[in-house]
Design an enzyme around this catalytic site. Sequence first.
Site, PDB file in Angstrom:
ATOM      1  CE  LYS A  80      34.053  30.910  48.257  1.00 42.04           C
ATOM      2  NZ  LYS A  80      34.758  29.738  48.785  1.00 42.04           N
ATOM      3  CB  SER A 155      38.354  30.083  47.111  1.00 35.83           C
ATOM      4  OG  SER A 155      37.394  29.339  47.845  1.00 35.83           O
ATOM      5  CB  SER A 179      38.138  28.014  50.638  1.00 33.28           C
ATOM      6  OG  SER A 179      38.981  27.806  49.543  1.00 33.28           O
TER       7      SER A 179
HETATM    8  N1  GLN Z   1      43.059  26.429  48.011  1.00 35.09           N
HETATM    9  C1  GLN Z   1      42.407  25.176  47.828  1.00 35.09           C
HETATM   10  C2  GLN Z   1      42.147  24.937  46.373  1.00 35.09           C
HETATM   11  O1  GLN Z   1      42.558  25.736  45.619  1.00 35.09           O
HETATM   12  C3  GLN Z   1      41.168  25.112  48.634  1.00 35.09           C
HETATM   13  C4  GLN Z   1      40.013  25.753  47.984  1.00 35.09           C
HETATM   14  C5  GLN Z   1      38.768  25.644  48.778  1.00 35.09           C
HETATM   15  O2  GLN Z   1      38.784  25.253  49.944  1.00 35.09           O
HETATM   16  N2  GLN Z   1      37.663  25.943  48.108  1.00 35.09           N
HETATM   17  O3  GLN Z   1      41.548  24.002  45.978  1.00 35.09           O
END
Ligand code: GLN
Length: 488
Positions: A80, A155, A179
Amino acid sequence: MTTSIDKMTAHEAIAELNSGNVSSEELVTALLKKIESRDAEIGAYISLDADAALQDARQADRARASGKSGRLLGVPVAVKDIINVNGQACNCASKILEGYISPYDATVIRMLRNEGAVFVGRTNMDEFAMGSSCENSAFKITRNPANTNCVPGGSSGGSAAAVAAGEAIVSLGSDTGGSIRQPAAFCGCIGLKPSYGRVSRYGLVAFASSLDQIGPIAKDVEDAALLLGIIAGHDPMDSSSVKVPVPDYTASLKPNLRGMTLGLPKEYFVDGMNSEVRDAVMRAVAQCENLGATISDVSLPHTEYAIATYYVIATAEASANLARFDGVRYGKRAEGSNDPVEMYYSTRAQGFGEEVKRRIILGTYVLSSGYYDAYYLSAQKVRTLMRRDFQSVFENCDALLAPVTPTAAFRIGEKANDPLQMYLADIFTATANLAGICGISVPCGNTSDELPIGMQVLGPAFKEESILQVAYAYEQEQKQVAKVASKQ
Ligand code: GLN
């Protein structure tokens, strides 16, 4: 190669490499070819490092020829875009970090490198890991390989889509509120979020430091166990990583659940949730029972506050962490400013996307004097209550079973202009981050539109072996069922 590159797992790749069926150079070449043919449609990668990967692959082949070994010697891993890999771009899918090249390896990368892993490229994500769909990337969207009109989740959407599309054998993601698990569920992969402190965060660009963890996204549970075994452990460079021995996660995988008690938290099976998701998860629960587990109804009463609590704490920490992106220390600087303050303003105004700005503003607000007690302090108190909820159910349960998400993958654009709807996608995942416990997403069927559905297995802090065990036994059973069905 006996398995085609797009289906190959890391443990199969190692077996093939060890038996001399394939070289690492051939493996990486085949993977790059697959990426070339598929990624124009999927968009899983932001950048590739083909030359360096091929060079490292050849070096791994030479090392193997000279008798050296490594748990991932010659196996390509996708990373990532938020984890530093020495010499590669690390842009966090943000314009503000365009042009930034990492001068060092994150600890997880160093550990994987020590075992011989090869790094092929950087996967797409929501900018600074803020989002649930990959639509917040400043560079491109990623499409779900199961249905390219749908999002891959976020994400870590690029990491999950790459694995699902056969463009990566295995990948690393990061999970602050879901994420890793949510995109794994949307794409039909395994995604594991380790307990807070299990894996070093050194070299992971910080979003919300008290919630972030790095973890694997894989094609099967054995690979998730293999990767976790390599990246877990105390790191003097991250004082929040904990000195707890790392078990042999792969060795503890057994094909049954005898003697285990699995809790079903009623708050995760709410009215109005998608019935296909509920039915698929309940079928998986019944299978776990058939495998020998005792199923027990439990309650986590503070679950309803999870989203509110998460979005106060995560934005507060993000507003502090992202202060360092100012046009001086990293990445891009806006042109044409006459004084430093104006330069900060225009760099941040031009460099950050809409969602990142929204969170910095929200986070600054909840931390501001006069509002601190009402929001941030209250959120921390609720966080403690949620942690206690889990502690008390884990007194009688080895793990919990739940959906990963309330729906399967949604369509591209469906929630892009509705941040609240997007935030609700994290409803079943953010709790694990707030409580510091571990969770894994395992595929448990498809909707009638052939979109993958994920079951979530949540376990006590530092009990990754329990959730891997549940996911493994269930996965093996599913494979048996599929085998029998294909013979009929
Ligand atoms: N979807 C969540 C957010 O937008 C989690 C993001 C993540 O785990 N990095 O914060």
